[in-house]
Design an enzyme around this catalytic site. Structure first.
Site, PDB file in Angstrom:
ATOM      1  N   HIS A 151       0.847  -1.206   0.000  1.00 24.59           N
ATOM      2  CA  HIS A 151       0.000   0.000   0.000  1.00 24.59           C
ATOM      3  C   HIS A 151       0.879   1.252   0.000  1.00 24.59           C
ATOM      4  CE1 HIS A 151      -3.406   2.614   1.106  1.00 24.59           C
ATOM      5  NE2 HIS A 151      -2.656   3.115   2.070  1.00 24.59           N
ATOM      6  N   GLU A 215     -10.969   2.351   2.555  1.00 25.97           N
ATOM      7  CA  GLU A 215      -9.741   1.665   2.963  1.00 25.97           C
ATOM      8  C   GLU A 215     -10.134   0.483   3.838  1.00 25.97           C
ATOM      9  OE1 GLU A 215      -6.246   5.025   2.535  1.00 25.97           O
ATOM     10  OE2 GLU A 215      -6.927   4.571   4.559  1.00 25.97           O
ATOM     11  N   GLU A 217      -9.558  -2.157   6.435  1.00 26.68           N
ATOM     12  CA  GLU A 217      -8.637  -2.285   7.578  1.00 26.68           C
ATOM     13  C   GLU A 217      -9.256  -3.172   8.657  1.00 26.68           C
ATOM     14  OE1 GLU A 217      -6.933   1.311   9.090  1.00 26.68           O
ATOM     15  OE2 GLU A 217      -7.082   2.381   7.159  1.00 26.68           O
ATOM     16  N   ASP A 249     -11.791   3.108   6.654  1.00 26.31           N
ATOM     17  CA  ASP A 249     -11.231   4.454   6.827  1.00 26.31           C
ATOM     18  C   ASP A 249     -11.538   5.250   5.545  1.00 26.31           C
ATOM     19  OD1 ASP A 249      -9.724   6.652   7.567  1.00 26.31           O
ATOM     20  OD2 ASP A 249      -7.822   5.744   6.958  1.00 26.31           O
TER      21      ASP A 249
HETATM   22 CA    CA Z   1      -6.089   4.315   6.730  1.00 23.52          CA
END
Ligand code: CA
Length: 449
Positions: A151, A215, A217, A249
């Site tokens: 990433h 995002e 996560e 996120d």
């Molecule tokens: Ca993040």
């Protein structure tokens, strides 16, 4: 390290049939904790503690009132006062009372166990379709890490950096302090933010942000807090991690890239989503695995971030996915499309290292604090865990099966994150969904009411 016990026994089955369905997120080996109210109650009805099993929700306070808990199991449930909006007081006790509660629930829910709950299941259990889930705890502080090398490397390349991953990435788990006030539970709509960014022609713009991203996560929730000025040795970090949730996120990337002189600010803080069920550290004990190998260019770990135990058992065998459903897909009845399928072993740092590093300067952590892993991207194309990576920062649009394209998320897009811990000889456990649908930006300024 959490020892395996009877609650982890892969042979254990529940008298509740839906808990034994292959592929179920919540078999009897999971028993995640959350806060619920009933759909039939007023919106303002106080949430109360619960455990999920199969397609049902177990009302813990009702079980206690029915006399089914004693000792530490009762202490865990009674710690959460009727006026509390979250599990913080239970989490503050550390993992032992929650472990006693888990053992008792497993006994009440297993085939051939204590029949006290089964006899009253009609009043003590609720269908998940009939409940409203709330945030599992009050989140006082939120920290988001950056621990995936792929990433970080892809983002560095998009920015044209000669050395896309700065050396500090290999020396410590990099993070920023996020915004806790705008964290919401799965299902809460996500309002596209207004913000400031630098356009391709060099002009500075303000308005509805086009570059909306997800995002994917995983995040740890702190249980027992730590004390100001006192660091936490790596081998004791696990004593402060109560459990894990999925975290989306949501990011306004153009805003983040323009403003980020001192870390992310408004590009992230408009809202973050978490899943409602806390999968406890104890439930994940069978899925401990080796920490990922260090990259060849990485220096040896400093002693405070190294332990044999963390190297051998600090990783977690958890697969994660992100799915997209657009408005057009829903209108035509087509199902969601998988955007990413990745694994937690793509992260360079373990959650234990993140927590130990967080406290290494004396910063104290409190029950309910949230620590995000950072986007869990891997090297493979299908492991790219945000749209920025999938669509090369807007340059190469993603082509969807129905002919639509995506450079960024559009209004009406719904993103659902999922995760499962699994593996040979173990009963897989899931996290339940973490979903959010994008709503159009509000006009700026707002018209007077
Ligand atoms: Ca993040």
């Amino acid at each position: 390290m959490i020892a395996l016990n009877a609650t982890h026994d892969p042979a254990r089955r529940s008298w509740l049939a839906s808990a034994n369905t292959p592929g179920a997120d919540f078999p009897i080996q999971n028993l995640p904790l959350g806060m619920f109210s009933l759909q039939s109650e007023a919106d303002a009805a106080a949430p109360r503690p619960a455990v999920a099993i199969g397609d049902q929700v177990v009302d813990l306070r009702a079980l206690d009132a029915a006399g089914l808990f004693s000792g530490d199991a009762a202490r865990a449930v009674r710690a959460v006062a009727p006026s509390d909006l979250g599990l913080n007081a239970m989490m503050a006790l550390g993992n032992q009372p929650a472990s006693a509660l888990r053992a008792r629930l497993s006994e009440l829910l297993r085939e051939g166990g204590d029949s006290g709950l089964r006899e009253r299941a009609g009043t003590l259990l609720h269908s998940q379709a009939d409940v409203r889930m709330h945030l599992p705890c009050r989140i006082g502080d939120y920290t988001d890490f950056l621990t995936s090398y792929p990433h970080t490397e892809r983002h560095g390349r998009f920015k044209g950096l000669a050395d896309p991953v700065t050396p500090v990435f290999h020396s410590l788990p990099v993070a920023y302090h996020g915004r806790a006030s705008s964290i919401r539970v799965s299902g809460t709509p996500v309002r596209r933010p207004n913000g400031q960014w630098k356009a391709a022609d060099g002009s500075i713009q303000f308005g509805a942000v086009e570059a909306m991203d997800l995002e994917l996560e995983l995040a740890a929730l702190v249980g027992a807090g730590t004390r100001l000025a006192e660091p936490v040795p790596l081998d004791q970090a696990g004593e402060h991690i109560f459990g894990y949730v999925l975290l989306n996120d949501w990011s306004a990337k153009s805003v983040q890239w323009w403003e980020q002189m001192l870390g992310p600010f408004l590009g992230k803080s408009f809202m973050s989503s978490i899943s409602p069920w806390v999968v406890t550290a104890e439930a994940l004990a069978p899925f401990a695995m080796r920490a990922p190998a260090r990259r060849p260019e990485a220096p040896p770990l400093l002693p405070y971030l190294h332990s044999a135990q963390d190297r051998e058992r600090g990783g977690l065998d958890i697969a994660l996915e992100a799915w997209l459903s657009t408005a057009a897909m829903r209108e035509t009845g087509s199902g969601p499309v998988r955007l990413a399928a990745t694994h937690l072993s793509n992260l360079t740092w373990t959650f234990g290292q993140m927590l130990t590093h967080h406290c290494s300067n004396g910063c104290d952590l409190h029950p309910g604090d949230l620590m995000g892993s950072g986007t869990v991207s891997g090297e493979r194309d299908d492991e790219r865990a945000c749209l920025t990576e999938i669509a090369s920062a807007g340059k190469e649009p993603l082509h969807l099966p129905n002919g639509e394209e995506r450079r960024w998320l559009q209004d009406g897009d719904e993103v659902t994150l999922r995760a499962r811990a699994g593996g040979e000889g173990r009963v897989a456990i899931g996290f339940g969904p973490c979903a959010g649908r994008i709503l159009p930006a509000l006009p700026y300024p707002l018209p007077k009411a």
